[in-house]
Design a protein around this motif. Structure first.
Motif, short mmCIF file in Angstrom:
data_model
loop_
_atom_site.label_atom_id
_atom_site.label_comp_id
_atom_site.label_asym_id
_atom_site.label_seq_id
_atom_site.Cartn_x
_atom_site.Cartn_y
_atom_site.Cartn_z
N PHE A 88 0.94 -1.18 -0.03
CA PHE A 88 0.04 -0.03 -0.15
C PHE A 88 0.96 1.22 0.05
N ASP A 89 2.21 1.14 0.32
CA ASP A 89 2.96 2.20 0.37
C ASP A 89 3.09 3.06 -0.88
N MET A 126 -6.01 -1.11 7.50
CA MET A 126 -7.53 -0.92 7.63
C MET A 126 -7.78 -0.05 6.32
N ILE A 127 -9.18 0.29 6.31
CA ILE A 127 -9.75 1.03 5.52
C ILE A 127 -10.80 1.84 6.24
N TRP A 159 -6.46 -6.76 3.11
CA TRP A 159 -5.47 -7.77 2.91
C TRP A 159 -4.64 -7.24 1.45
N GLU A 160 -3.33 -7.54 1.38
CA GLU A 160 -2.62 -7.55 0.41
C GLU A 160 -2.89 -8.40 -0.76
N THR A 161 -2.74 -8.13 -1.90
CA THR A 161 -2.96 -8.83 -2.98
C THR A 161 -1.80 -8.90 -4.25
N ILE A 183 -7.49 -6.34 -1.31
CA ILE A 183 -8.78 -7.06 -1.02
C ILE A 183 -9.46 -6.52 0.12
N VAL A 184 -10.53 -6.12 0.13
CA VAL A 184 -11.47 -5.43 1.39
C VAL A 184 -12.25 -6.60 1.81
#
Length: 249
Positions: A12-13, A44-45, A56-58, A66-67
């Motif tokens: 996400f960075d 989190m979002i 979750w990373e994908t 992934i939410v």
């Protein structure tokens, strides 16, 4: 997704998502005694509605993340509403959830628990989630598995397609009354309303029956007809023999 060390980079960075934040494991460790979260973070979002979901990373960079919405419903953050609907429908079919489209940009999802009813809003231009809006309990409708899904419709042969097979044709879907002892096995469908298959009622016989009737009929206790989501396809002949044996026992 699991807890990760604070110093460790994440996917996400480079492409941060709107509403992205990380749970601080040090704070949790101090407040509730979770010492194993010390020095850790958890992605989190937060959506505009106030709904917060795990991320979750994908391995798919186009998905973003992934939410985790609830239960088994995990959907890509970056996706179109229609592709998300297809994926959610497959999960719903396996888990007994419900899904439906709303307008052009919304996806409504029902789970089994009281807090598992949400509407996911999508940005149709750029193809990503805009918001996840929880539906309050008073607006929640009873969860009922749809009698027929698009996936089942596509699998069912057209009317008369199995005419030469007779009882050797396979039933692909089973409907039943929880409170009346009637069962319907469908082996053909006209694509709109009419089925052909094996009917177990006062008699055991081949015949036609309609989706609209199945949806409207109630048993003596007022219970609606249901679809057996655990049913495995079987030959009409084998099903006929099984019910005949059961009536003789």
């Amino acid at each position: 997704m699991s807890w990760i060390e604070k110093a460790q980079p994440t996917s996400f960075d480079d492409r941060p998502l709107p509403g992205l934040f990380f749970l601080d494991g040090d704070i949790l460790a101090r407040r509730i005694g979770r010492t194993w979260t010390a020095g850790q973070k958890y992605p989190m979002i937060a959506f505009p509605s106030g709904k917060e979901c795990e991320l979750w990373e994908t391995s798919d960079p186009d998905a973003g993340a992934i939410v985790h919405i609830f239960g088994e419903i995990d959907l890509p953050f970056r996706d179109s509403r229609d592709r998300a609907y297809e994926q959610a429908s497959e999960i719903a079919e396996a888990c007994g959830y419900l899904t439906r489209k709303q307008g052009e940009d919304r996806l409504e999802l029902w789970g089994h628990d009281t807090d598992e009813h949400v509407v996911v809003l999508y940005d149709t231009a750029s193809g990503h989630m805009l918001d996840i809006q929880p539906i309050p309990d008073e607006a929640r409708v009873p969860l009922r598995l749809p009698l027929l899904t698009e996936a089942i419709k596509k699998r069912l042969p057209a009317l008369y397609a199995n005419e030469e097979l007779g009882l050797d044709a396979q039933a692909l879907v089973k409907f039943f009354t929880p409170d009346a002892g009637w069962t319907w096995y469908a082996s053909e469908f006209d694509g709109e309303d009419l089925f052909f298959g094996l009917v177990i009622g006062h008699e055991i016989e081949l015949g036609y029956f309609s989706l609209s009737e199945l949806e409207s009929v109630r048993g003596p206790w007022g219970l609606p007809i249901e679809r057996d989501r655990f049913f495995e396809p079987a030959r009409l002949r084998d099903l006929q023999d099984q019910h005949c044996r059961e009536r003789q026992e």
